[in-house]
Design a protein around this motif. Structure first.
Motif, PDB file in Angstrom:
ATOM      1  N   HIS A  81     -38.631-101.146  76.309  1.00  0.00           N
ATOM      2  CA  HIS A  81     -37.906-101.532  77.668  1.00  0.00           C
ATOM      3  C   HIS A  81     -38.417-102.859  77.835  1.00  0.00           C
ATOM      4  N   SER A  82     -39.511-103.545  77.910  1.00  0.00           N
ATOM      5  CA  SER A  82     -39.609-104.766  78.240  1.00  0.00           C
ATOM      6  C   SER A  82     -38.815-105.725  77.455  1.00  0.00           C
ATOM      7  N   LEU A  83     -38.875-105.547  75.938  1.00  0.00           N
ATOM      8  CA  LEU A  83     -37.954-106.393  75.026  1.00  0.00           C
ATOM      9  C   LEU A  83     -36.447-106.223  75.503  1.00  0.00           C
ATOM     10  N   LEU A  84     -35.829-105.115  75.656  1.00  0.00           N
ATOM     11  CA  LEU A  84     -34.754-104.827  76.077  1.00  0.00           C
ATOM     12  C   LEU A  84     -34.301-105.437  77.394  1.00  0.00           C
ATOM     13  N   ASN A  85     -35.100-105.541  78.272  1.00  0.00           N
ATOM     14  CA  ASN A  85     -34.824-106.308  79.606  1.00  0.00           C
ATOM     15  C   ASN A  85     -34.659-107.601  79.419  1.00  0.00           C
ATOM     16  N   ARG A  86     -35.383-108.146  78.482  1.00  0.00           N
ATOM     17  CA  ARG A  86     -34.992-109.622  78.316  1.00  0.00           C
ATOM     18  C   ARG A  86     -33.907-110.244  77.078  1.00  0.00           C
ATOM     19  N   HIS A  87     -33.441-108.981  76.504  1.00  0.00           N
ATOM     20  CA  HIS A  87     -32.547-109.396  75.419  1.00  0.00           C
ATOM     21  C   HIS A  87     -31.490-109.873  75.905  1.00  0.00           C
ATOM     22  N   GLU A  88     -30.748-110.964  75.630  1.00  0.00           N
ATOM     23  CA  GLU A  88     -29.416-111.251  76.138  1.00  0.00           C
ATOM     24  C   GLU A  88     -28.122-110.567  75.870  1.00  0.00           C
ATOM     25  N   ARG A  89     -28.371-109.781  74.591  1.00  0.00           N
ATOM     26  CA  ARG A  89     -27.185-108.785  74.001  1.00  0.00           C
ATOM     27  C   ARG A  89     -27.312-107.360  74.469  1.00  0.00           C
ATOM     28  N   VAL A  90     -28.239-107.059  75.262  1.00  0.00           N
ATOM     29  CA  VAL A  90     -28.397-105.513  75.660  1.00  0.00           C
ATOM     30  C   VAL A  90     -27.726-105.683  77.190  1.00  0.00           C
ATOM     31  N   LYS A  91     -26.742-104.547  77.213  1.00  0.00           N
ATOM     32  CA  LYS A  91     -25.809-104.449  78.283  1.00  0.00           C
ATOM     33  C   LYS A  91     -26.668-103.493  79.127  1.00  0.00           C
ATOM     34  N   SER A  92     -27.123-102.573  78.631  1.00  0.00           N
ATOM     35  CA  SER A  92     -27.864-101.535  79.367  1.00  0.00           C
ATOM     36  C   SER A  92     -28.620-100.574  78.529  1.00  0.00           C
ATOM     37  N   TYR A  93     -29.370 -99.852  79.213  1.00  0.00           N
ATOM     38  CA  TYR A  93     -30.422 -98.818  78.363  1.00  0.00           C
ATOM     39  C   TYR A  93     -30.782 -97.780  79.509  1.00  0.00           C
ATOM     40  N   THR A  94     -31.271 -96.428  78.807  1.00  0.00           N
ATOM     41  CA  THR A  94     -31.537 -95.408  79.717  1.00  0.00           C
ATOM     42  C   THR A  94     -32.595 -94.466  78.658  1.00  0.00           C
ATOM     43  N   ILE A  95     -33.303 -93.777  79.341  1.00  0.00           N
ATOM     44  CA  ILE A  95     -34.383 -92.677  78.789  1.00  0.00           C
ATOM     45  C   ILE A  95     -33.185 -91.658  78.104  1.00  0.00           C
ATOM     46  N   ALA A  96     -33.226 -91.166  77.013  1.00  0.00           N
ATOM     47  CA  ALA A  96     -32.215 -90.222  76.254  1.00  0.00           C
ATOM     48  C   ALA A  96     -32.188 -89.074  77.115  1.00  0.00           C
ATOM     49  N   PRO A  97     -31.140 -88.444  77.628  1.00  0.00           N
ATOM     50  CA  PRO A  97     -31.062 -87.280  78.589  1.00  0.00           C
ATOM     51  C   PRO A  97     -30.926 -85.868  77.915  1.00  0.00           C
ATOM     52  N   ASP A  98     -31.513 -85.958  76.489  1.00  0.00           N
ATOM     53  CA  ASP A  98     -31.061 -84.806  75.774  1.00  0.00           C
ATOM     54  C   ASP A  98     -32.666 -84.132  75.438  1.00  0.00           C
ATOM     55  N   ALA A  99     -32.825 -83.368  74.628  1.00  0.00           N
ATOM     56  CA  ALA A  99     -34.034 -82.577  74.319  1.00  0.00           C
ATOM     57  C   ALA A  99     -35.135 -83.497  74.019  1.00  0.00           C
ATOM     58  N   GLY A 101     -35.975 -85.921  75.666  1.00  0.00           N
ATOM     59  CA  GLY A 101     -36.763 -86.114  76.907  1.00  0.00           C
ATOM     60  C   GLY A 101     -36.988 -87.747  76.895  1.00  0.00           C
ATOM     61  N   TRP A 102     -38.241 -88.183  77.311  1.00  0.00           N
ATOM     62  CA  TRP A 102     -38.405 -89.605  77.451  1.00  0.00           C
ATOM     63  C   TRP A 102     -39.029 -89.984  76.340  1.00  0.00           C
ATOM     64  N   GLY A 103     -38.832 -89.535  75.166  1.00  0.00           N
ATOM     65  CA  GLY A 103     -39.217 -89.997  73.678  1.00  0.00           C
ATOM     66  C   GLY A 103     -38.302 -90.847  73.125  1.00  0.00           C
ATOM     67  N   ALA A 104     -37.011 -91.054  73.721  1.00  0.00           N
ATOM     68  CA  ALA A 104     -36.151 -91.996  73.013  1.00  0.00           C
ATOM     69  C   ALA A 104     -35.233 -92.772  74.151  1.00  0.00           C
ATOM     70  N   THR A 105     -34.814 -94.010  73.688  1.00  0.00           N
ATOM     71  CA  THR A 105     -34.265 -94.765  74.713  1.00  0.00           C
ATOM     72  C   THR A 105     -32.771 -95.005  74.118  1.00  0.00           C
ATOM     73  N   LEU A 106     -31.641 -94.667  74.999  1.00  0.00           N
ATOM     74  CA  LEU A 106     -30.393 -95.141  74.454  1.00  0.00           C
ATOM     75  C   LEU A 106     -30.035 -96.650  75.079  1.00  0.00           C
ATOM     76  N   VAL A 107     -29.500 -97.311  74.080  1.00  0.00           N
ATOM     77  CA  VAL A 107     -29.239 -98.673  74.115  1.00  0.00           C
ATOM     78  C   VAL A 107     -27.773 -98.968  74.059  1.00  0.00           C
ATOM     79  N   ARG A 108     -26.982 -99.670  75.046  1.00  0.00           N
ATOM     80  CA  ARG A 108     -25.617-100.291  74.657  1.00  0.00           C
ATOM     81  C   ARG A 108     -25.860-101.720  74.733  1.00  0.00           C
ATOM     82  N   LEU A 109     -25.290-102.058  73.622  1.00  0.00           N
ATOM     83  CA  LEU A 109     -25.066-103.694  73.402  1.00  0.00           C
ATOM     84  C   LEU A 109     -23.827-104.134  74.179  1.00  0.00           C
ATOM     85  N   LYS A 110     -23.891-105.452  74.507  1.00  0.00           N
ATOM     86  CA  LYS A 110     -22.691-106.086  74.937  1.00  0.00           C
ATOM     87  C   LYS A 110     -21.529-106.327  73.726  1.00  0.00           C
ATOM     88  N   SER A 111     -20.276-106.147  74.183  1.00  0.00           N
ATOM     89  CA  SER A 111     -19.146-106.563  73.029  1.00  0.00           C
ATOM     90  C   SER A 111     -19.357-107.853  72.698  1.00  0.00           C
TER      91      SER A 111
END
Length: 112
Positions: A81-99, A101-111
């Motif tokens: 999450h610290s890396l993603l916060n600083r990465h210029e190409r990352v649009k957003s990220y969130t903890i995976a809402p599926d089974a 749990g908080w063992g995975a992070t979903l990331v959306r990159l900018k177009s």
């Protein structure tokens, strides 16, 4: 740390990343399919692996990623999450809402 190379295997991109401080080991082969499992890496290696993987996904046109860091004590999650916060190409990220749990992070990159 440099990426050794990118190749395609059966039409799917493959990323080869040398593992720092493991000169005796072969580079790790990772399919570039939008899912990165960090269980095979030590915390000291995570930064380079995540950054290389984001770059490879961008080149492959993949904008939605899943980074599996595991649950544990949350050390890898915090590092990712610290890396993603600083990465210029990352649009957003969130903890995976599926089974997972908080063992995975979903990331959306900018177009591009």
């Amino acid at each position: 740390m440099a990426i050794i190379g990118r190749w395609t295997l059966g039409g799917s991109p493959i990323l080869f990343v040398p593992v720092k401080d493991r000169e005796d080991m072969e580079p790790v082969e990772m399919p570039v399919d939008g899912v990165l499992d960090l269980h095979a890496f030590r915390p000291a290696e995570v930064k380079w692996v995540v950054l290389a993987y984001i770059e490879a996904c961008e080149e492959a046109g993949i904008r939605d990623l899943r980074i599996i860091h595991g649950k544990g004590m949350g050390v890898l999650r915090q590092q990712v999450h610290s890396l993603l916060n600083r990465h210029e190409r990352v649009k957003s990220y969130t903890i995976a809402p599926d089974a997972s749990g908080w063992g995975a992070t979903l990331v959306r990159l900018k177009s591009a």
